[in-house]
Enzyme design. Structure first.
Site, PDB file in Angstrom:
ATOM      1  N   HIS A 128       0.778  -1.422  -0.182  1.00  0.00           N
ATOM      2  CA  HIS A 128       0.227   0.236   0.160  1.00  0.00           C
ATOM      3  C   HIS A 128       1.254   1.032   0.286  1.00  0.00           C
ATOM      4  CE1 HIS A 128      -3.529   3.016   1.527  1.00  0.00           C
ATOM      5  NE2 HIS A 128      -3.973   1.819   0.726  1.00  0.00           N
TER       6      HIS A 128
ATOM      7  N   ASP B  77      -8.460  -4.964  -0.028  1.00  0.00           N
ATOM      8  CA  ASP B  77      -8.441  -6.102  -0.791  1.00  0.00           C
ATOM      9  C   ASP B  77      -8.054  -7.372  -1.358  1.00  0.00           C
ATOM     10  OD1 ASP B  77     -10.049  -3.504  -2.653  1.00  0.00           O
ATOM     11  OD2 ASP B  77      -8.095  -2.730  -3.494  1.00  0.00           O
TER      12      ASP B  77
HETATM   13  N1  CMC Z   1       3.922  -7.974  -4.644  1.00  0.00           N
HETATM   14  C1  CMC Z   1       5.434  -7.485  -5.078  1.00  0.00           C
HETATM   15  N2  CMC Z   1       6.360  -6.376  -5.336  1.00  0.00           N
HETATM   16  C2  CMC Z   1       5.747  -5.556  -4.539  1.00  0.00           C
HETATM   17  C3  CMC Z   1       4.641  -5.364  -4.348  1.00  0.00           C
HETATM   18  C4  CMC Z   1       3.405  -6.418  -4.735  1.00  0.00           C
HETATM   19  N3  CMC Z   1       2.461  -6.484  -3.946  1.00  0.00           N
HETATM   20  N4  CMC Z   1       4.320  -3.806  -3.903  1.00  0.00           N
HETATM   21  C5  CMC Z   1       5.497  -3.549  -3.730  1.00  0.00           C
HETATM   22  N5  CMC Z   1       6.847  -3.621  -4.196  1.00  0.00           N
HETATM   23  C6  CMC Z   1       7.751  -4.220  -4.126  1.00  0.00           C
HETATM   24  C7  CMC Z   1       8.262  -3.190  -5.713  1.00  0.00           C
HETATM   25  O1  CMC Z   1       9.020  -4.340  -6.422  1.00  0.00           O
HETATM   26  C8  CMC Z   1       9.097  -2.287  -5.126  1.00  0.00           C
HETATM   27  O2  CMC Z   1      10.539  -2.427  -5.087  1.00  0.00           O
HETATM   28  P1  CMC Z   1      11.841  -1.837  -4.588  1.00  0.00           P
HETATM   29  O3  CMC Z   1      12.377  -0.932  -3.891  1.00  0.00           O
HETATM   30  O4  CMC Z   1      12.726  -3.085  -5.183  1.00  0.00           O
HETATM   31  O5  CMC Z   1      11.816  -0.947  -6.793  1.00  0.00           O
HETATM   32  C9  CMC Z   1       8.831  -1.899  -3.649  1.00  0.00           C
HETATM   33  O6  CMC Z   1       8.095  -2.460  -3.265  1.00  0.00           O
HETATM   34  C10 CMC Z   1       7.684  -0.543  -3.458  1.00  0.00           C
HETATM   35  O7  CMC Z   1       6.818  -0.837  -4.217  1.00  0.00           O
HETATM   36  P2  CMC Z   1       6.624   1.052  -5.308  1.00  0.00           P
HETATM   37  O8  CMC Z   1       5.628   0.468  -5.656  1.00  0.00           O
HETATM   38  O9  CMC Z   1       7.067   1.869  -4.762  1.00  0.00           O
HETATM   39  O10 CMC Z   1       5.267   1.130  -3.910  1.00  0.00           O
HETATM   40  P3  CMC Z   1       4.215   2.464  -3.395  1.00  0.00           P
HETATM   41  O11 CMC Z   1       3.580   2.259  -2.398  1.00  0.00           O
HETATM   42  O12 CMC Z   1       4.381   3.198  -5.255  1.00  0.00           O
HETATM   43  O13 CMC Z   1       2.764   1.274  -4.390  1.00  0.00           O
HETATM   44  C11 CMC Z   1       1.278  -0.560  -4.437  1.00  0.00           C
HETATM   45  C12 CMC Z   1       1.888   0.827  -3.446  1.00  0.00           C
HETATM   46  C13 CMC Z   1      -0.346  -0.877  -3.585  1.00  0.00           C
HETATM   47  C14 CMC Z   1       0.743   0.279  -5.739  1.00  0.00           C
HETATM   48  C15 CMC Z   1       1.638  -1.509  -4.641  1.00  0.00           C
HETATM   49  O14 CMC Z   1       2.275  -2.039  -3.162  1.00  0.00           O
HETATM   50  C16 CMC Z   1       1.515  -2.670  -5.373  1.00  0.00           C
HETATM   51  O15 CMC Z   1       1.185  -2.421  -6.701  1.00  0.00           O
HETATM   52  N6  CMC Z   1       0.258  -3.635  -4.283  1.00  0.00           N
HETATM   53  C17 CMC Z   1      -0.620  -4.483  -5.341  1.00  0.00           C
HETATM   54  C18 CMC Z   1      -1.761  -4.026  -5.993  1.00  0.00           C
HETATM   55  C19 CMC Z   1      -3.047  -3.979  -4.956  1.00  0.00           C
HETATM   56  O16 CMC Z   1      -2.767  -4.796  -3.978  1.00  0.00           O
HETATM   57  N7  CMC Z   1      -3.476  -1.870  -5.244  1.00  0.00           N
HETATM   58  C20 CMC Z   1      -4.478  -1.924  -3.860  1.00  0.00           C
HETATM   59  C21 CMC Z   1      -3.908  -1.275  -2.772  1.00  0.00           C
HETATM   60  S1  CMC Z   1      -5.541  -1.161  -1.393  1.00  0.00           S
HETATM   61  C22 CMC Z   1      -6.966  -0.285  -1.855  1.00  0.00           C
HETATM   62  C23 CMC Z   1      -6.816   0.888  -1.701  1.00  0.00           C
HETATM   63  O17 CMC Z   1      -6.496   1.246  -0.037  1.00  0.00           O
HETATM   64  O18 CMC Z   1      -7.633   2.022  -2.257  1.00  0.00           O
END
Ligand code: CMC
Length: 430
Positions: free
Chosen positions: A307, A365
């Site tokens: 998240h 989710d």
């Molecule tokens: N699986 C594997 N690796 C992950 C995941 C995941 N679900 N989420 C983040 N990472 C890794 C990512 O590869 C990155 O690694 P590195 O630092 O080595 O490059 C690190 O963790 C940080 O990720 P980020 O994309 O910079 O983090 P963010 O805060 O921008 O993204 C997120 C948050 C929710 C978009 C992401 O965790 C994700 O894509 N999750 C899966 C989709 C999901 O479940 N979304 C629902 C969110 S909850 C709904 C709401 O509250 O509205």
């Protein structure tokens, strides 16, 4: 803490002072509102990762602690002890209602659940295979063509009526969008049912037989609504505020919020998570998918994990997991393979150092799709249900914005990297 603290920015030897403001909770905020006037520079923050866009008293998230507070009350207490319409009152008015206030509010909402009969024609104008979110964007936007007496945003009473109408009518609109896609007759709301039961009945009843709402399913539905009610300045809420900043009418603003929520990065993750769990299929394939999620050369991510704000746990996920157990138990779905995969995947991922180091935990989710599918909803209804729940958040934030003396039209600036001035070239000379 004193409001006299300042932050200093030095550009080319010139120093500029900016006020540091202390919130009641959360990180301090540097007020850069006068920076351009004083220093002639903009700040640059795509995705608003370091930018506060407004002052708000409604919802607070502490991502490190895994805390979500509505008007100060933690979401787990609200999910356990309260119910959706009480949470709606809390979000809209700032405090928990007395028994009399709650009864009056519930009666008001219940008596606004019908939609103008002519609006049925809008639904019938769509193709049967239209996504219910497409229908909702259109029909909610069209409400401004029907409810003229609640579009004057400068009249507090009209704002109040618009808020009630939106919260009350959204379940009817979502249910009718669904009924239309499956070719069944629209089911009208009933005043003797609570908010969640009414929605379930409008989705699943048919004129040919009696429909009795199971209280456990109704409770689970109510919890899903409660857990999604508001989440401070997320993408769709910010969209509603931006649309509203121009003075647009409430129905147009909420239609804009619905359009934003539709995107897979926002409201669509529970559908993606359920599809992933089905693709994994059985617990023995989990290590393969965990390895893929960790592989930097593979774009696959564990859906329902991680998240932007929560870096410890998502407080909504725990309640959702309990509801999944309750609902599957009630429906006699023992040893549901998808739930088994979800639980084992959660266990294995949480034991894996990769997920611990990156602070990745199950989010709201992860389990919600399992519950909604068990209740009988197709995946295309997952985001419309999110929209029904989030309407109160959008409306509360919209109302708050309109009484904020600092409210201005939202107008971000840019870091221009295109061509500079050049003279027009006649077509024969290009
Ligand atoms: N699986 C594997 N690796 C992950 C995941 C995941 N679900 N989420 C983040 N990472 C890794 C990512 O590869 C990155 O690694 P590195 O630092 O080595 O490059 C690190 O963790 C940080 O990720 P980020 O994309 O910079 O983090 P963010 O805060 O921008 O993204 C997120 C948050 C929710 C978009 C992401 O965790 C994700 O894509 N999750 C899966 C989709 C999901 O479940 N979304 C629902 C969110 S909850 C709904 C709401 O509250 O509205």
């Amino acid at each position: 803490m004193s409001e006299n603290r300042t932050a200093t920015l030095t550009i080319d030897g010139n120093t500029y002072e900016m006020q540091v403001r202390s919130p009641s909770a959360g990180p301090d905020v540097v007020d850069i509102g006068k920076l351009y006037a004083q220093a002639g520079v903009f700040t640059h923050d795509p995705g608003f990762t370091s930018t506060s866009s407004c002052e708000s008293k409604i919802t607070f998230i502490d991502g490190d602690k895994g805390e979500l507070l509505h008007r100060g009350y933690p979401i787990d207490q609200l999910a356990e002890k309260s119910h959706f319409l009480e949470v709606c009152y809390l979000l809209l008015y700032g405090d928990l209602p007395s028994a009399a206030e709650l009864e009056k509010f519930e009666t008001t909402i219940t008596h606004h659940t019908m939609i103008h009969e002519q609006m049925g024609n809008f639904f019938r104008g769509f193709r049967r295979d239209a996504h219910p979110m497409a229908v909702m964007v259109g029909v909610v936007g069209a409400m401004s063509a029907f409810y003229h007496d609640s579009t004057d945003i400068n009249d507090p009473r009209q704002r109040e009526i618009a808020s009630h109408r939106l919260i009350a009518k959204m379940p009817t609109i979502a249910a009718w969008a669904y009924k239309y896609t499956i070719g069944q007759p629209f089911v009208y709301p009933r005043n003797d049912l609570d908010y969640a039961s009414n929605f379930l009945r409008m989705c699943f009843a048919v004129p040919a037989e009696e429909y009795k709402v199971d209280p456990i399913l109704s409770r689970a539905m109510d919890r899903i609504f409660t857990l999604h009610a508001d989440h401070e300045q997320n993408a769709s809420t910010s969209t509603v505020r931006l649309a509203s900043s121009s003075g647009a009418n409430p129905f147009a603003c909420i239609a804009a919020g619905i359009a934003c929520l539709w995107g897979p990065a926002h409201g669509g993750a529970n559908q993606a998570c359920l599809e992933m769990l089905k693709e994994i299929g059985s617990p023995d394939r989990i290590p393969e998918f965990i390895a893929r999620a960790k592989d930097k050369n593979d774009p696959f991510r564990l859906m329902g994990f991680g998240h932007r704000v929560y870096k410890n746990h998502d407080p909504r996920a725990k309640v959702m997991k309990e509801s999944a157990d309750e609902v599957l138990d009630l429906l006699g779905i023992e040893n549901n393979p998808i739930l088994q995969v979800a639980k084992e995947l959660e266990k294995q991922a949480l034991e894996d150092p990769y997920f611990a180091e990156k602070k990745l935990f199950p989010n709201v989710d992860f389990y919600s799709g399992i519950i909604l599918e068990a209740m009988g909803f197709p995946t295309s209804m997952f985001t419309p249900i999110f929209a029904v729940s989030r309407t109160v958040g959008w409306v509360s934030q919209w109302k708050e914005q309109l009484t904020d003396p600092a409210m201005k039209i939202g107008r971000p600036r840019q870091l221009y990297t295109g061509e500079t001035y050049r003279d027009y070239v006649e077509i024969e000379n290009r």
